[in-house]
Design a protein around this motif. Sequence first.
Motif, PDB file in Angstrom:
ATOM      1  N   ALA A  65       0.618  -1.200   0.100  1.00 18.76           N
ATOM      2  CA  ALA A  65      -0.029  -0.036  -0.015  1.00 18.76           C
ATOM      3  C   ALA A  65       0.855   1.266  -0.097  1.00 18.76           C
ATOM      4  O   ALA A  65       2.140   1.144   0.204  1.00 18.76           O
ATOM      5  CB  ALA A  65      -0.838  -0.056   1.285  1.00 18.76           C
ATOM      6  N   ILE A  66       0.373   2.380  -0.245  1.00 18.33           N
ATOM      7  CA  ILE A  66       0.943   3.676  -0.159  1.00 18.33           C
ATOM      8  C   ILE A  66       1.155   3.818   1.399  1.00 18.33           C
ATOM      9  O   ILE A  66      -0.017   3.725   2.037  1.00 18.33           O
ATOM     10  CB  ILE A  66       0.196   4.705  -0.887  1.00 18.33           C
ATOM     11  N   ALA A  67       2.002   4.476   1.858  1.00 16.48           N
ATOM     12  CA  ALA A  67       2.343   4.835   3.429  1.00 16.48           C
ATOM     13  C   ALA A  67       2.069   6.144   3.531  1.00 16.48           C
ATOM     14  O   ALA A  67       3.086   7.049   2.834  1.00 16.48           O
ATOM     15  CB  ALA A  67       3.372   4.354   3.790  1.00 16.48           C
ATOM     16  N   VAL A  68       1.189   6.766   4.030  1.00 12.00           N
ATOM     17  CA  VAL A  68       0.723   8.190   4.192  1.00 12.00           C
ATOM     18  C   VAL A  68       0.645   8.555   5.735  1.00 12.00           C
ATOM     19  O   VAL A  68      -0.078   7.735   6.608  1.00 12.00           O
ATOM     20  CB  VAL A  68      -0.514   8.511   3.734  1.00 12.00           C
ATOM     21  N   ALA A  69       1.463   9.449   6.353  1.00 13.77           N
ATOM     22  CA  ALA A  69       1.316  10.009   7.698  1.00 13.77           C
ATOM     23  C   ALA A  69       0.546  11.225   7.683  1.00 13.77           C
ATOM     24  O   ALA A  69       0.586  11.924   6.889  1.00 13.77           O
ATOM     25  CB  ALA A  69       2.682  10.197   8.442  1.00 13.77           C
ATOM     26  N   VAL A  70      -0.344  11.258   8.906  1.00 14.49           N
ATOM     27  CA  VAL A  70      -1.123  12.494   8.973  1.00 14.49           C
ATOM     28  C   VAL A  70      -0.684  13.245  10.148  1.00 14.49           C
ATOM     29  O   VAL A  70      -0.867  12.406  11.382  1.00 14.49           O
ATOM     30  CB  VAL A  70      -2.657  12.352   9.099  1.00 14.49           C
ATOM     31  N   GLY A  71      -0.476  14.329  10.199  1.00 11.66           N
ATOM     32  CA  GLY A  71       0.182  14.993  11.493  1.00 11.66           C
ATOM     33  C   GLY A  71      -0.076  16.493  11.585  1.00 11.66           C
ATOM     34  O   GLY A  71      -0.649  17.101  10.597  1.00 11.66           O
TER      35      GLY A  71
END
Length: 362
Positions: A65-71
């Motif tokens: 999967a695409i790895a996305v962080a939300v901060g």
Amino acid sequence: MLDDEVAAFVAARRARVPAVVAEVEAWRRAERALTRAGAGADVLAGVSAVISDLRRVVARLDRAAIAVAVGGKRGTGKSTLARSIAGLNPAALPAAPGTRLVLRAGPRRRATLLPRTFAELRTSHLRPRHLLLGLPEPPTSAADLRAWRYPEPGDQGYLACAHPSLLADLRAIQASSVDLLDRRGRPLRFDDPLDAAAAAARAPHAVREVLVERERVPISLHDLPGTGAVTISTDLHVVAGLDIDVVLQVVRGHWCDADARATAVLGEAGAPVLVVLNGGESVPRGVDPLTALRADVRDREAVAAEVVAPLLRDLANRIPAADAELLAEVRAGAEPLRVEMAEHADLAECGFPPSAATGRPG
């Protein structure tokens, strides 16, 4: 639609895996040949390091999967954006204040709480606060932490403190973390993500992260704790060990010093940071209007159209370039070692391609 787009993206990325795996195998054959030839420990250690670096490249290319962080700073809508991207409700993907929560693919639906060891807590939370407050070296064990006395309101040391909120953090860590630390990093498993989030909320500093697994996850999401409230150094644990493709920094309202500190922290993740403006028509000062994404993070359709779609278009260009750059860095760093290895082993027999520097296997 999202599944199809991400699947095509992942397939294109994975197509590069066999070539890098072949490089790993060449280095492993060289390692065996060098060992037989009696090469020095420094050479063998260097080969081992290159193999590790290449394996990290393989792991990056082989993501499912695409790895996305939300901060971003607290209260901007980070968890809401994560849920809107995932298309999940709060029961399936709960907020875990103060704790990193990760949504990823797994064989079945479950949640896992990963506690910190005391050494991790000392490095990530205790030491930075002790340094900023001018306190002695932090406790060296959970037992020491239980008995430690931190200044309290009314104490002379407290009144002279420049960051009383950090002292409050230390007392909260002391009061809530010790029982979980006694697990020494052993995971806790839950059938219900809400139970895992509730357990993490009772001792957030003692939790490395909460993993929420579901059968199909096209975008692996890392919902990060709020950052930027006080100092950068006390928040670096938020991005420690992250291996992601991009960070979405959520901003709501006007841009302030806390947003700037959050940007600095998130930048330490080693991935591009894109700003998502949560509502509002104007672009806050300090945000690049050409790259900022805008959407009401509560509106799933708006998030899909205004955040996810442009994000995927951006990543379709950005990630292949970043992957290629990372691989080139590993190869360039290994080039001097290849020259040294050629004195001990036939690199062509090991399966090495010609050297970029010399045009020859060595």
